[in-house]
Design a protein around this motif. Structure first.
Motif: not given
Length: 430
Positions: A42-44, A172-173, A175-181, A289-292
């Protein structure tokens, strides 16, 4: 005398109910039952959203300062050199000292580098050299924290759950690469680089807290001195194992030849009208990647992991090449998402092969090399994309790289049949 339950005439125990089909398909969340792993995860995951804000803001700021994709590509070199040096050295340290302590120290350095990005933006320094220097510092800290965190995972969850834990991490990473950009595109359009960097610094505190709450994790087995000899032992271990060597080789090929992200700031303006297009381009691969990952329950059941990894990387190259021909933003995003789905599959198998194949006393060094390859490959890819764009233009740089990736990976797999036949049940070191 046998009891009625255990005697010869006793009825056999009832078979466990079959696993529902939907649970075989959806993401396996069993590793989250482990408290330490769940906290680290969760933290990462939260921190990675902030990291992606910076990953977008830095190249966009560099392009705004220099008006040159070549300078954006130079960020790859600035990150690559410390990544190689500190990745190998950090992996050796992860096999020599308490991994919790090492993760904490390297995370603090990464946090300080992000704070320095905030300051330079607030002061309006606008120096490409300073951006290169801070990118190098971030890369050095990441090169130590990355392999340390990865070497911790097999100590927190059972070996049979390592593929599932890796899938959770990569999902999760991504997902962050979706939300972050996407968030970066919004922040940069509405506010400033300083706001993007500041949000990253705040979110990274979650990763610091998770590292602080880990148990002490002294290495198991033979202790090593974290010097050149230990690094050499790790490299020799890889060189003598064709399966490990190929798992690194196919990733280097994929990232060096088929990673087009250094072109995103330019093509967002030239092909797609600017605005928030750059955020969608940076997010597209991670969307796939998230969908996969959400439909990845099957990944842990594949036995021919070497063959699966080869096919996944070839699919990545083909999808990237097709995206480079698209002049509709949404078609390009869709094709990059297909590439991202293939990348998730290949990433899980690469990480799992490495973690299971290596004994614990080698895991830090193996993860150090893994970090150098995984993070260094895209940086070399940034340089390749920037240089070839300056020679041939963005279309040739983008599409040609994807096609070269497919050809080289196919040739490498044909040359090493042991890798194609590798199964996840193979004993470590064999």
């Amino acid at each position: 005398m046998s009891s009625p339950e255990t005697g010869a005439g006793a009825a056999p125990p009832a078979a466990p109910p079959p696993t529902p089909r939907w649970r075989r398909i959806l993401l396996d969340t069993r590793p989250l039952r482990n408290t330490a792993y769940r906290r680290l995860f969760l933290g990462q995951s939260v921190a990675f959203i902030g990291y992606q804000l910076t990953a977008v803001a830095v190249p966009v700021q560099m392009y705004a300062i220099t008006d040159s994709s070549f300078w954006v590509g130079m960020l790859g070199i600035a990150g690559l050199v410390p990544l190689i040096l500190f990745g190998l050295w950090g992996g050796a340290f992860a096999d020599a000292i308490d991994r919790r302590t090492l993760l904490l120290i390297s995370s603090v350095v990464l946090w300080v580098a992000t704070g320095a990005l905030v300051v330079q933006s607030l002061l309006g320094v606008d120096s490409p050299w300073l951006l290169l220097a801070l990118t190098a510092l971030q890369s050095a800290a990441f090169a130590v924290s990355g392999p340390t965190r990865s070497a911790i995972i097999p100590r927190l969850v059972p070996i049979e759950q390592v593929p599932s834990a890796n899938t959770l991490n990569f999902t999760a990473s991504n997902f962050g690469t979706v939300v972050g950009p996407l968030l970066a595109g919004l922040i940069l359009a509405q506010w400033s680089y300083a706001v993007a960097y500041a949000v990253d610094a705040v979110l990274f505190t979650f990763a610091l807290y998770a590292a602080l709450r880990l148990p002490h994790l002294e290495p198991i087995g033979e202790r090593v001195s974290p010097g050149l000899r230990a690094v050499g032992q790790g490299l020799a271990f890889i060189a003598l194992k064709p399966v490990l060597l190929m798992s690194f080789a196919v990733d280097i090929i994929a990232m060096v030849f088929a990673m087009p992200r250094a072109l995103f700031p330019q093509v967002a303006n030239d092909w797609y009208g600017g605005g928030e297009a750059v955020g969608w381009l940076f997010a597209a691969i991670a969307i796939g990647s998230v969908l996969a990952g959400l439909s990845s329950g099957w990944i842990g059941r594949v036995k021919r992991q070497g063959l699966a990894l080869t096919v996944a990387v070839m699919c990545w190259g083909l999808a990237v090449a097709a995206a480079g021909l698209a002049r509709s933003l949404w078609l390009a995003v869709a094709l990059l998402a297909v590439a991202g789905a293939a990348d998730l599959v290949s990433a899980v198998y690469r990480q799992t092969i490495l973690q299971v194949y290596a004994p614990d006393e080698m895991r830090g060094r193996m993860q150090g090399v893994f970090t150098v390859v995984v993070a260094g490959g895209p940086r070399l890819g940034d340089l390749r994309a920037g240089v070839t764009e300056s020679w041939f233009g963005p279309t040739v740089s983008w599409v040609g790289g994807g096609l070269v990736c497919v050809v080289l990976v196919a040739a490498a797999a044909l040359a090493v049949p042991k890798f194609r036949r590798y199964e996840g049940t193979t004993a470590p070191g064999r």
